[in-house]
Design an enzyme around this catalytic site. Sequence first.
Site, PDB file in Angstrom:
ATOM      1  N   GLU A 254       0.762  -1.356  -0.027  1.00 60.32           N
ATOM      2  CA  GLU A 254      -0.182   0.036  -0.200  1.00 60.32           C
ATOM      3  C   GLU A 254       1.062   1.087  -0.342  1.00 60.32           C
ATOM      4  O   GLU A 254       1.531   1.433   0.924  1.00 60.32           O
ATOM      5  CB  GLU A 254      -0.520  -0.126   1.096  1.00 60.32           C
ATOM      6  CG  GLU A 254      -1.779  -0.828   1.192  1.00 60.32           C
ATOM      7  CD  GLU A 254      -2.456  -0.486   2.689  1.00 60.32           C
ATOM      8  OE1 GLU A 254      -2.600  -0.379   3.426  1.00 60.32           O
ATOM      9  OE2 GLU A 254      -3.216  -1.617   2.355  1.00 60.32           O
ATOM     10  N   CYS A 288      -2.934   9.412   3.203  1.00 56.19           N
ATOM     11  CA  CYS A 288      -1.853   8.612   1.288  1.00 56.19           C
ATOM     12  C   CYS A 288      -3.007   9.272  -0.076  1.00 56.19           C
ATOM     13  O   CYS A 288      -3.131   9.234  -0.976  1.00 56.19           O
ATOM     14  CB  CYS A 288      -1.801   6.924   1.858  1.00 56.19           C
ATOM     15  SG  CYS A 288      -3.716   5.981   2.510  1.00 56.19           S
TER      16      CYS A 288
HETATM   17  P1  NAD Z   1       8.535   5.104   4.153  1.00 53.36           P
HETATM   18  O1  NAD Z   1       8.140   4.545   3.073  1.00 53.36           O
HETATM   19  O2  NAD Z   1       9.568   6.395   4.373  1.00 53.36           O
HETATM   20  O3  NAD Z   1       8.292   4.533   5.202  1.00 53.36           O
HETATM   21  C1  NAD Z   1       7.327   3.336   5.990  1.00 53.36           C
HETATM   22  C2  NAD Z   1       8.222   1.881   6.596  1.00 53.36           C
HETATM   23  O4  NAD Z   1       9.385   1.530   6.120  1.00 53.36           O
HETATM   24  C3  NAD Z   1       8.407   2.175   7.469  1.00 53.36           C
HETATM   25  O5  NAD Z   1       8.548   1.674   9.272  1.00 53.36           O
HETATM   26  C4  NAD Z   1      10.218   2.821   6.886  1.00 53.36           C
HETATM   27  O6  NAD Z   1      10.841   2.184   8.562  1.00 53.36           O
HETATM   28  C5  NAD Z   1      10.460   1.367   6.780  1.00 53.36           C
HETATM   29  N1  NAD Z   1      11.497   1.136   5.793  1.00 53.36           N
HETATM   30  C6  NAD Z   1      11.967   1.771   5.235  1.00 53.36           C
HETATM   31  N2  NAD Z   1      12.778   1.764   4.302  1.00 53.36           N
HETATM   32  C7  NAD Z   1      12.895   0.207   4.622  1.00 53.36           C
HETATM   33  C8  NAD Z   1      13.731  -0.463   3.697  1.00 53.36           C
HETATM   34  N3  NAD Z   1      14.642  -0.267   2.894  1.00 53.36           N
HETATM   35  N4  NAD Z   1      13.148  -2.217   4.274  1.00 53.36           N
HETATM   36  C9  NAD Z   1      12.539  -2.233   4.742  1.00 53.36           C
HETATM   37  N5  NAD Z   1      11.862  -1.575   5.313  1.00 53.36           N
HETATM   38  C10 NAD Z   1      11.796   0.286   4.944  1.00 53.36           C
HETATM   39  O7  NAD Z   1       7.353   5.735   4.325  1.00 53.36           O
HETATM   40  P2  NAD Z   1       6.411   7.097   5.656  1.00 53.36           P
HETATM   41  O8  NAD Z   1       7.298   8.260   5.155  1.00 53.36           O
HETATM   42  O9  NAD Z   1       6.658   6.369   6.938  1.00 53.36           O
HETATM   43  O10 NAD Z   1       5.107   6.870   4.946  1.00 53.36           O
HETATM   44  C11 NAD Z   1       4.902   7.766   4.512  1.00 53.36           C
HETATM   45  C12 NAD Z   1       3.947   7.322   2.613  1.00 53.36           C
HETATM   46  O11 NAD Z   1       3.458   6.235   3.399  1.00 53.36           O
HETATM   47  C13 NAD Z   1       3.636   8.199   1.702  1.00 53.36           C
HETATM   48  O12 NAD Z   1       4.025   7.773   1.093  1.00 53.36           O
HETATM   49  C14 NAD Z   1       2.090   7.338   1.882  1.00 53.36           C
HETATM   50  O13 NAD Z   1       1.124   8.516   0.401  1.00 53.36           O
HETATM   51  C15 NAD Z   1       1.771   6.065   2.077  1.00 53.36           C
HETATM   52  N6  NAD Z   1       0.569   6.038   2.721  1.00 53.36           N
HETATM   53  C16 NAD Z   1       0.677   4.997   1.542  1.00 53.36           C
HETATM   54  C17 NAD Z   1      -0.194   4.588   1.962  1.00 53.36           C
HETATM   55  C18 NAD Z   1      -1.590   3.902   1.831  1.00 53.36           C
HETATM   56  O14 NAD Z   1      -2.914   2.302   2.267  1.00 53.36           O
HETATM   57  N7  NAD Z   1      -2.037   2.997   0.153  1.00 53.36           N
HETATM   58  C19 NAD Z   1      -0.857   4.940   3.873  1.00 53.36           C
HETATM   59  C20 NAD Z   1      -0.410   5.261   4.368  1.00 53.36           C
HETATM   60  C21 NAD Z   1       0.575   6.352   4.171  1.00 53.36           C
END
Ligand code: NAD
Length: 486
Positions: A254, A288
């Site tokens: 997501e 999101c």
């Molecule tokens: P992010 O991708 O920076 O981080 C999300 C998670 O992934 C965190 O726990 C982070 O520590 C982890 N992570 C980062 N790099 C990683 C790696 N290499 N390996 C494993 N894990 C890793 O996202 P964010 O800044 O926390 O959240 C915002 C983003 O999330 C926005 O793009 C938003 O649109 C999206 N989002 C999508 C939905 C949906 O349902 N489609 C819902 C909420 C947020």
Amino acid sequence: MKTFKHFINGDFVSSSSGRQFENRCPVDGSLIGMVHEAGQAEVDAAVQAARAALDGPWGQMTQAQRIELLNKVADRINERFEEFLEAECRDTGKPRSLASHIDIPRGAANFKAFSETLANHPTESFKLDTPDGAGALNYGVRKPKGVIAVISPWNLPLLLMTWKVGPALACGNTVVVKPSEETPATTTLLGEVMQECGVPAGVYNVVHGFGPDSAGEFLTSHQEIDAITFTGETRTGEIIMQAAAVGLRDISMECGGKNPGIVFADCDMDKAIEGTMRSVFANCGQVCLGTERVYVERPIFDEFVKRLAETAAGLKLGRPEDPDANFGPLVSLEHRDKVLSYYRLAVEEGARVVLGGGVPDMGAELNEGAWIEPTIWTGLSDDARVVNEEIFGPCCHIRPFDREEEVIELANSTDYGLACAIWTENSARAVRVAEQMETGLVWVNSWFLRDLRTAFGGAKQSGIGREGGVHSLEFYTELKNVCIKL
Ligand code: NAD
């Protein structure tokens, strides 16, 4: 000052390396506490505990026993509502009025909704004719997929994490959760609830840390993980998909969005303004599903821009506990730097700044917080980066359109495909336009109105797979066919 430890095999444990990082409150920059950072050793221990619980007590329980425990978890979250609310608001800075209506109650509801779905959803069966005339009977059985890694973001920490943990556990899996480094609190608190409710050790595990070269990477590349469910940025999703490819592990993604709102001249203007206010500015624009591109039919364009700007100017910035405040800070100073870079870029790209565009003066007590102004632009070209890249802040660009086909093309001209909001009182048009949107979700005359039984997920670069209702069962179970020769 708080300490956030990992929750592994039913106990709170420290990092063997002693590594810790700060957790700061975005309201005023104050230090909430220190968070233990998991290394390979903690991730190994959490995955092993999850495997043992799957093969042991959790796997041996009946579905009814598991569901009873999950219902208890939901009830206990509601009993400790105030603590969850406090923890979520400190980590994110969001208004209590928002978190008490959305984050915490829906976080609890996620443990009940999926238990009911699983208990009431039949599997298929087929009678097959065979040459000997006796036939064969096929029937489907759902088995847990195994140990699931849950990687969650910071914008709706409890809600989005339990949206995965709820169905995963209801289906009989065990989980290792890696919450966002920005928001460790409610995921940790849920460990206490699991203990109190008697959920067997190892069913729910938490490891804290970052992504690359930290808990996130160690967890997603761990070969004892059977499937990975992720919510976060599209670029992170790509990296996690590559990790999942080794060992051919299943994924649910997501990811990000650049969602359009389409406002037709025949809309109910009050509804459209109220809905667009929420879809652009709720949670300081960190949703999101939020709208960052608004297309308004030309006859009502000027009026719409004026009314949206006037209403947004009335947003009340303030501490989470301020009962009048409906607008909090961004999640961190780092994220504010990113959003502000888009505020500057918008001006460089030729936008007219209708509202905001900078950092508000919040006074001495709050100026160290990640506050930002609600912002509205017009006048950008369709290829401007601000119109095409996800900003994830309280801002939108508004552009006029003249024809239905034109706005459909504009709305779809993005690599993302998460959500869309359409505002019109013409139901035939609503159905026609909804059909043509290249998004996983379409709202007509509403936004973020969620029925947990329905499919949730994104098209194009906004995600892979659907969760929600029976669709969660597809991801969190392995569907096995049994064929009995009669
Ligand atoms: P992010 O991708 O920076 O981080 C999300 C998670 O992934 C965190 O726990 C982070 O520590 C982890 N992570 C980062 N790099 C990683 C790696 N290499 N390996 C494993 N894990 C890793 O996202 P964010 O800044 O926390 O959240 C915002 C983003 O999330 C926005 O793009 C938003 O649109 C999206 N989002 C999508 C939905 C949906 O349902 N489609 C819902 C909420 C947020």
